[in-house]
Design an enzyme around this catalytic site. Structure first.
Site, PDB file in Angstrom:
ATOM      1  N   HIS A 276      -9.948  -3.756   6.147  1.00 56.17           N
ATOM      2  CA  HIS A 276     -11.084  -4.588   5.744  1.00 56.17           C
ATOM      3  C   HIS A 276     -10.706  -5.484   4.553  1.00 56.17           C
ATOM      4  O   HIS A 276     -10.808  -6.713   4.628  1.00 56.17           O
ATOM      5  CB  HIS A 276     -12.265  -3.681   5.379  1.00 56.17           C
ATOM      6  CG  HIS A 276     -13.499  -4.432   4.998  1.00 56.17           C
ATOM      7  ND1 HIS A 276     -14.556  -4.610   5.856  1.00 56.17           N
ATOM      8  CD2 HIS A 276     -13.852  -5.075   3.855  1.00 56.17           C
ATOM      9  CE1 HIS A 276     -15.494  -5.323   5.254  1.00 56.17           C
ATOM     10  NE2 HIS A 276     -15.098  -5.619   4.037  1.00 56.17           N
ATOM     11  N   GLU A 277     -10.236  -4.843   3.483  1.00 56.81           N
ATOM     12  CA  GLU A 277      -9.895  -5.627   2.298  1.00 56.81           C
ATOM     13  C   GLU A 277      -8.695  -6.536   2.589  1.00 56.81           C
ATOM     14  O   GLU A 277      -8.585  -7.626   2.037  1.00 56.81           O
ATOM     15  CB  GLU A 277      -9.628  -4.715   1.094  1.00 56.81           C
ATOM     16  CG  GLU A 277     -10.790  -3.774   0.734  1.00 56.81           C
ATOM     17  CD  GLU A 277     -12.145  -4.468   0.584  1.00 56.81           C
ATOM     18  OE1 GLU A 277     -12.177  -5.664   0.253  1.00 56.81           O
ATOM     19  OE2 GLU A 277     -13.177  -3.792   0.814  1.00 56.81           O
ATOM     20  N   HIS A 280     -10.023  -9.772   3.897  1.00 55.22           N
ATOM     21  CA  HIS A 280     -10.447 -10.640   2.786  1.00 55.22           C
ATOM     22  C   HIS A 280      -9.206 -11.218   2.097  1.00 55.22           C
ATOM     23  O   HIS A 280      -9.163 -12.387   1.742  1.00 55.22           O
ATOM     24  CB  HIS A 280     -11.229  -9.836   1.741  1.00 55.22           C
ATOM     25  CG  HIS A 280     -12.624  -9.459   2.150  1.00 55.22           C
ATOM     26  ND1 HIS A 280     -13.566 -10.391   2.527  1.00 55.22           N
ATOM     27  CD2 HIS A 280     -13.252  -8.256   2.217  1.00 55.22           C
ATOM     28  CE1 HIS A 280     -14.714  -9.773   2.808  1.00 55.22           C
ATOM     29  NE2 HIS A 280     -14.544  -8.473   2.634  1.00 55.22           N
ATOM     30  N   GLU A 306     -16.621 -12.269   5.036  1.00 54.14           N
ATOM     31  CA  GLU A 306     -16.824 -10.957   5.657  1.00 54.14           C
ATOM     32  C   GLU A 306     -16.391 -10.973   7.128  1.00 54.14           C
ATOM     33  O   GLU A 306     -15.954  -9.949   7.664  1.00 54.14           O
ATOM     34  CB  GLU A 306     -18.296 -10.540   5.524  1.00 54.14           C
ATOM     35  CG  GLU A 306     -18.603  -9.102   5.912  1.00 54.14           C
ATOM     36  CD  GLU A 306     -18.017  -8.041   4.984  1.00 54.14           C
ATOM     37  OE1 GLU A 306     -17.402  -8.391   3.960  1.00 54.14           O
ATOM     38  OE2 GLU A 306     -18.176  -6.847   5.296  1.00 54.14           O
TER      39      GLU A 306
END
Ligand code: CO
Length: 513
Positions: A276-277, A280, A306
């Site tokens: 997830h990170e 980003h 996101e």
């Protein structure tokens, strides 16, 4: 002796950009201090750090609203009408001016005294919230939340809106988004998701107990670094550290700071946080360094950001081809825990759907229902149709209606998230919008890359990063979110690609119908 340098007369655009670059340098220093506060700062430094951050915030605000910046901006764009005043500018430069003006108008509208009151109220509220959550005491937090709701209503009036006060707040996180657009979109999504969840709940639960075992944190972190490298990170320009709440700070394209959560007895928390990170982080890494300080070097919006994280976490990181390649590697890292587990059992376990209380632990199907609960509640708080004291009851009723479960206390109910205590009313919808954008982008990606699964199963991920860079990352804020989804997919944002994807995947997994 050297001859003195000739004085270079900068054109108005270059002049404006140079001023704006200074804000960006200051705000990247601010981000670095925030990153440090969440990772390595000794606890005793908390008070001096607050002073440092406050000083930087006021310096940035001062510069952004300064007469010199206002003058430089007004030379290029009519601040009132938005008309561009210099004719020889490129399309990207015109877009940058649109964004600079947007940001500037918001900044000057809010009086410094209001900004100060707001930040004082929220910094007290954050502490009160943390304590109230620990002690499971909603009443201790509610006077703080009442103040925040009141100030948010005031903020909406100051900033202005066309139809609904909530729109003014939403616009701070997701430019141009309105509740008139969002409400029916979320209502359709809610109908589809609650239906799908009911069908899944009627089936036997999947077995995932082997994911809960002892997994040494240092080994987990090593595996995460392998994932980030495969995604396209270069070891010279990123850091991965540990924190309670995973996050990513994009300081500059050459400096991406990500954190992950290392749970010693649960494997997937770290893996999905890292992916997830990492999503980003790639967006940050691929910003145009030559546009650092300009809107052309910034992510489009929170929801598009996101969409990048959810893309890697769910659309890649929860798929068969991805784990065809990475599961054997994971087994090598944790042979005692995973050697006897079959690929199919692993794949099913990481895609278990189960209604649960905590948003950040939710699966793909239930996640957006958690967001819709929050969206409906915060909109009602802002319009005044719901009172803060009625919040726990309203929360529990919606959880029961949409997810079929009722929290037994506020800590696993309406006190679980930090957002409202920080004054972040209007933020939550961007999480679900991120899922919707990701799904819609993915449909186009899949059409253009019909063999993506074969490549991913061989551990090749570079082509995915390039696709995202070429289609999204490289443009900064040149195109708005609405323009971006139109440009890439040919259609406006819709819930349909997301719903279609979930139905197809989980019908197969749970053998529905
Ligand atoms: Co995120």
């Amino acid at each position: 002796m050297y001859p003195s340098k000739p004085k270079i007369v900068k054109d108005p655009y270059t002049k404006l950009f140079a001023l704006a670059k200074n804000f960006e340098l200051l705000s990247s220093a601010q981000q670095l201090l925030e990153w440090d506060q969440e990772t390595y700062m000794p606890h005793g430094a908390i008070s001096v750090r607050a002073q440092q951050l406050e000083l930087l915030a006021s310096l940035i605000h001062k510069q952004k609203t300064s007469p010199s910046f206002t003058k430089a901006l007004a030379k290029l764009v009519d601040l009132e009408t938005g008309m561009i005043l210099q004719q020889d500018l490129t399309l990207p430069q015109r877009a940058a001016l649109r964004e600079w003006r947007r940001d500037h108008l918001k900044m000057v509208k809010l009086p410094a005294s209001f900004v100060k009151t707001f930040s004082k109220t929220t910094s007290t509220a954050i502490h009160a919230w943390a304590k109230a959550k620990k002690e499971n005491d909603f009443r201790a937090f509610s006077p703080h939340l009442e103040k925040i709701v009141g100030l948010s209503q005031k903020k909406a009036e100051i900033l202005g809106y066309r139809e609904h006060p909530y729109d003014a707040l939403l616009d701070l996180y997701e430019p141009e988004m309105t509740s008139a657009y969002l409400s029916p979109l979320f209502a359709r999504l809610k109908t589809e998701l609650t239906q799908l969840l009911k069908e899944i709940q009627a089936k036997p639960a999947m077995k995932d107990d082997f994911l809960h075992n002892n997994f040494p944190p240092t080994k987990q972190l090593d595996f995460s670094r392998i994932l980030l490298q495969a995604m396209g990170f270069d070891s010279k320009t990123f850091r991965l550290d540990e924190s309670n709440h995973p996050f990513c700070v994009g300081i500059h394209p050459t400096d991406t700071r990500m954190t992950t959560r290392l749970h010693p007895t649960y494997l997937m928390s770290n893996i999905f946080s890292t992916l997830h990170e990492g999503g980003h982080g790639l967006y940050n890494k691929n910003r145009n360094p030559g546009e650092f300080g300009s809107p052309l070097g910034d992510p489009i919006s929170l929801s598009i950001d996101e969409s990048q994280s959810r893309w890697w976490e769910t659309r890649i990181g929860r798929t068969t081809p991805f784990w065809r390649y990475f599961f054997p590697i994971l087994q090598d890292y944790f042979p005692e825990q995973l050697k006897t587990i079959s690929f199919e059992d692993f794949y099913r376990a990481i895609n278990t759907v189960q209604a649960s209380f905590i948003r950040v632990e939710a699966d793909e199907v239930t996640y957006s229902l958690h967001i819709i609960v929050r969206f409906e509640i915060e909109k009602a708080l802002v319009e005044g149709t719901l009172k803060v004291r009625e919040l726990p009851e309203a929360w529990n009723a919606k959880m029961q209606e949409y997810l079929g479960i009722t929290p037994s206390n506020p800590a696993e109910g309406c006190l679980q998230d930090i957002h409202w205590s920080m004054g972040g009313i209007g933020y939550f919808p961007t999480y679900t919008l991120g899922n919707l954008y990701a799904a819609q982008f993915f449909e186009t990606f899949e059409k253009q890359n019909p063999t993506w699964q074969e490549k991913v199963a061989k551990g090749e991920l570079g082509f995915i990063e390039r696709w995202l860079r070429d289609n999204i990352h490289q443009y900064g804020k040149q195109f708005t979110a609405a323009d971006t989804v139109m440009r890439i997919t040919g259609s406006p944002l819709s819930e349909k690609p997301f719903v279609d994807y979930l139905k197809k995947k989980y019908t197969r997994l749970y053998q529905l119908n």
